[in-house]
Design an enzyme around this catalytic site. Structure first.
Site, short mmCIF file in Angstrom:
data_model
loop_
_atom_site.label_atom_id
_atom_site.label_comp_id
_atom_site.label_asym_id
_atom_site.label_seq_id
_atom_site.Cartn_x
_atom_site.Cartn_y
_atom_site.Cartn_z
CD1 TRP A 25 -2.12 -2.20 1.00
CD2 TRP A 25 -3.45 -0.44 1.30
NE1 TRP A 25 -3.41 -2.66 1.01
CE2 TRP A 25 -4.25 -1.59 1.20
CE3 TRP A 25 -4.07 0.80 1.51
CZ2 TRP A 25 -5.64 -1.55 1.29
CZ3 TRP A 25 -5.46 0.84 1.60
CH2 TRP A 25 -6.23 -0.32 1.48
N GLY A 83 -10.84 7.27 8.17
CA GLY A 83 -11.93 7.68 9.04
C GLY A 83 -12.50 6.55 9.89
CG HIS A 86 -9.12 -1.10 8.51
ND1 HIS A 86 -10.11 -1.98 8.17
CD2 HIS A 86 -7.96 -1.65 8.09
CE1 HIS A 86 -9.57 -3.02 7.56
NE2 HIS A 86 -8.27 -2.84 7.50
CG PHE A 111 8.68 -1.35 13.83
CD1 PHE A 111 7.70 -2.29 13.54
CD2 PHE A 111 8.27 -0.05 14.11
CE1 PHE A 111 6.35 -1.95 13.53
CE2 PHE A 111 6.93 0.30 14.10
CZ PHE A 111 5.97 -0.66 13.82
C1 DLZ Z 1 -7.25 -2.39 4.47
C2 DLZ Z 1 -6.06 -1.50 4.59
C3 DLZ Z 1 -6.21 -0.12 4.81
C4 DLZ Z 1 -7.54 0.53 4.94
N1 DLZ Z 1 -5.15 0.70 4.88
C5 DLZ Z 1 -3.90 0.17 4.79
C6 DLZ Z 1 -2.76 1.00 4.87
O1 DLZ Z 1 -2.82 2.23 5.00
N2 DLZ Z 1 -1.53 0.40 4.79
C7 DLZ Z 1 -1.37 -0.95 4.65
O2 DLZ Z 1 -0.22 -1.42 4.62
N3 DLZ Z 1 -2.45 -1.75 4.53
C8 DLZ Z 1 -3.69 -1.24 4.59
N4 DLZ Z 1 -4.78 -2.05 4.49
C9 DLZ Z 1 -4.59 -3.50 4.14
C10 DLZ Z 1 -4.32 -4.43 5.33
O3 DLZ Z 1 -2.99 -4.27 5.81
C11 DLZ Z 1 -4.48 -5.89 4.84
O4 DLZ Z 1 -3.69 -6.12 3.71
C12 DLZ Z 1 -5.92 -6.22 4.50
O5 DLZ Z 1 -6.76 -5.97 5.61
C13 DLZ Z 1 -6.07 -7.71 4.07
O6 DLZ Z 1 -5.65 -8.59 5.12
#
Ligand code: DLZ
Length: 155
Positions: A25, A83, A86, A111
């Site tokens: 992400w 928001g 999560h 880390f």
């Molecule tokens: C679902 C999600 C969200 C909303 N935001 C991030 C984020 O900002 N950074 C990140 O690394 N992962 C995010 N994820 C995905 C979760 O880490 C994970 O991959 C999903 O919930 C599937 O297990």
């Protein structure tokens, strides 16, 4: 680029082999973190293998699976507050999980997971052009320094 209070660590880590487990992400920020970690390893003459997972929630299981095959793991991710709650769940799962991997394996886990309020904060820590900090480099340096400090003791 060092954070206030961070140690200035110069090290040689020739022969150490480190897994970089990296979430996917927030691509541009992640690219900066991975580049910083790889640069720190190269400067210390350590070797790396990059393992990609989807999100930061998946970092602990990836670290747990591979750590026996490496001297250390460096975990990299970017979590940006939205928001919903999560953010808190993903951050604590990543933090607690990676800490558990380090203690269970008794090997260092660097880390390098950014937990930020917004994209600007994340970019500022990612070792990109104009960033004030380079958390990927810092996380790799910490893992290598810890592996070197503990090298004389059995795992
Ligand atoms: C679902 C999600 C969200 C909303 N935001 C991030 C984020 O900002 N950074 C990140 O690394 N992962 C995010 N994820 C995905 C979760 O880490 C994970 O991959 C999903 O919930 C599937 O297990």
């Amino acid at each position: 680029m060092a954070h206030h209070g961070a140690p200035d660590i110069t090290l040689g880590a020739t022969g150490l082999n480190v897994a970089i487990v990296a979430a996917s992400w927030h691509t541009e920020v992640m690219d900066g973190l991975v580049a910083g970690a790889e640069r720190a390893a190269a400067e210390a003459h350590a070797t790396t293998t990059l393992i990609r997972v989807p999100g930061s929630f998946e970092l602990p299981v990836a670290a747990a699976r591979v750590i026996e095959s490496f001297d250390a793991v460096v975990a990299l991710g970017v979590v940006i507050r939205g928001g919903t709650p999560h953010f808190d769940y993903v951050c604590s799962a990543a933090t607690d999980g990676l800490n558990r991997v380090a203690l269970d394996s008794r090997k260092p886990v660097g880390f390098g997971v950014l937990t930020c309020d917004n994209d600007e904060q994340a970019r500022d820590r990612a070792g990109l052009e104009g960033s004030r900090e380079d958390k990927g480099h810092e996380a790799m340096t910490a893992a290598l320094a810890t592996a070197s400090a503990l090298a004389a003791y059995p795992v």
